[in-house]
Design a protein around this motif. Sequence first.
Motif, PDB file in Angstrom:
ATOM      1  N   PHE A  35       0.831  -1.194   0.000  1.00 17.00           N
ATOM      2  CA  PHE A  35       0.000   0.000   0.000  1.00 17.00           C
ATOM      3  C   PHE A  35       0.873   1.255   0.000  1.00 17.00           C
ATOM      4  N   TYR A  37       0.118   5.314   1.324  1.00 21.63           N
ATOM      5  CA  TYR A  37      -0.768   6.297   1.937  1.00 21.63           C
ATOM      6  C   TYR A  37      -0.090   7.662   1.898  1.00 21.63           C
ATOM      7  N   GLN A  39      -0.018  11.496   3.752  1.00 20.11           N
ATOM      8  CA  GLN A  39      -0.409  12.280   4.927  1.00 20.11           C
ATOM      9  C   GLN A  39      -0.062  13.738   4.662  1.00 20.11           C
ATOM     10  N   PHE A  91       3.649   7.193   3.070  1.00 22.39           N
ATOM     11  CA  PHE A  91       3.968   5.947   3.750  1.00 22.39           C
ATOM     12  C   PHE A  91       3.714   4.763   2.839  1.00 22.39           C
ATOM     13  N   PHE A 106       4.087  -0.510   8.571  1.00 20.74           N
ATOM     14  CA  PHE A 106       4.405   0.720   7.851  1.00 20.74           C
ATOM     15  C   PHE A 106       5.907   0.981   7.805  1.00 20.74           C
ATOM     16  N   GLY A 107       6.336   1.640   6.746  1.00 22.31           N
ATOM     17  CA  GLY A 107       7.658   2.245   6.729  1.00 22.31           C
ATOM     18  C   GLY A 107       7.626   3.529   7.545  1.00 22.31           C
ATOM     19  N   THR A 108       8.768   4.143   7.686  1.00 22.23           N
ATOM     20  CA  THR A 108       8.861   5.344   8.512  1.00 22.23           C
ATOM     21  C   THR A 108       8.459   6.612   7.772  1.00 22.23           C
TER      22      THR A 108
ATOM     23  N   GLY B  40       9.921   8.968  13.384  1.00 19.33           N
ATOM     24  CA  GLY B  40      10.930   7.930  13.217  1.00 19.33           C
ATOM     25  C   GLY B  40      10.414   6.510  13.276  1.00 19.33           C
ATOM     26  N   HIS B  41       9.111   6.366  13.565  1.00 22.27           N
ATOM     27  CA  HIS B  41       8.535   5.014  13.672  1.00 22.27           C
ATOM     28  C   HIS B  41       7.395   4.761  12.694  1.00 22.27           C
ATOM     29  N   GLY B  42       6.951   5.745  12.001  1.00 28.14           N
ATOM     30  CA  GLY B  42       5.786   5.549  11.157  1.00 28.14           C
ATOM     31  C   GLY B  42       4.579   5.282  12.034  1.00 28.14           C
ATOM     32  N   LEU B  43       3.701   4.409  11.576  1.00 24.06           N
ATOM     33  CA  LEU B  43       2.542   4.002  12.370  1.00 24.06           C
ATOM     34  C   LEU B  43       2.751   2.586  12.866  1.00 24.06           C
TER      35      LEU B  43
END
Lengths: 116, 113
Positions: A35, A37, A39, A91, A106-108, B40-43
């Motif tokens: 995916f 996304y 933001q 993301f 998720f990636g950062t 730094g962590h995303g979700l």
Amino acid sequence: AQKVTQVQTEISVVEKEDVTLDCVYETRDTTYYLFWYKQPPSGELVFLIRRNSFDEQNEISGRYSWNFQKSTSSFNFTITASQVVDSAVYFCALSSANTGFQKLVFGTGTRLLVSP
Amino acid sequence: DAGITQSPRHKVTETGTPVTLRCHQTENHRYMYWYRQDPGHGLRLIHYSYGVKDTDKGEVSDGYSVSRSKTEDFLLTLESATSSQTSVYFCAIAGGRSQETQYFGPGTRLLVL
């Protein structure tokens, strides 16, 4: 274990430039979804695209295009002729069959800044 | 747009105070999720629900509990808030024709002093 890596923390471009956001993923499953996304500065998360692991066809939607390559475990996102409204954090995310597709990893994120 | 609301949208609280965040959906979707977003962590997934009274832990569930007594509501509770729980909390839903795709609510910004 599943992992999504977005090595580009921040990208700055000038309007009308093309830009590619990289996403590399890791999973042992053969069935999974990828995916993207968006933001925007307002903070909400907007779904852009979903691809399943059996469909490597590239997709184009207006100025957006996605390149999925299983051979390199990558799912890159290109914006053509960028605009100021494209400024956002993007993301990449992964879900897989072994979690019933219920856990998104998720990636950062990559912050894209498009200047006029 | 998916019909998801979160309340409150902003909250400031003190360490040791219980806090409950609410997620409400009008889509009648089966699946609901709570994530936290940190720099730094995303979700990261906290808890999720696959039906009324059916919940499971995510990646960062310590210090959080959830409840789902109705299809449309999914509550996230911090029993005793700590400063490390200062974050932006997002609810998401999935179901219908596309159960694999999660749609997110507007988020709740929580500050624990």
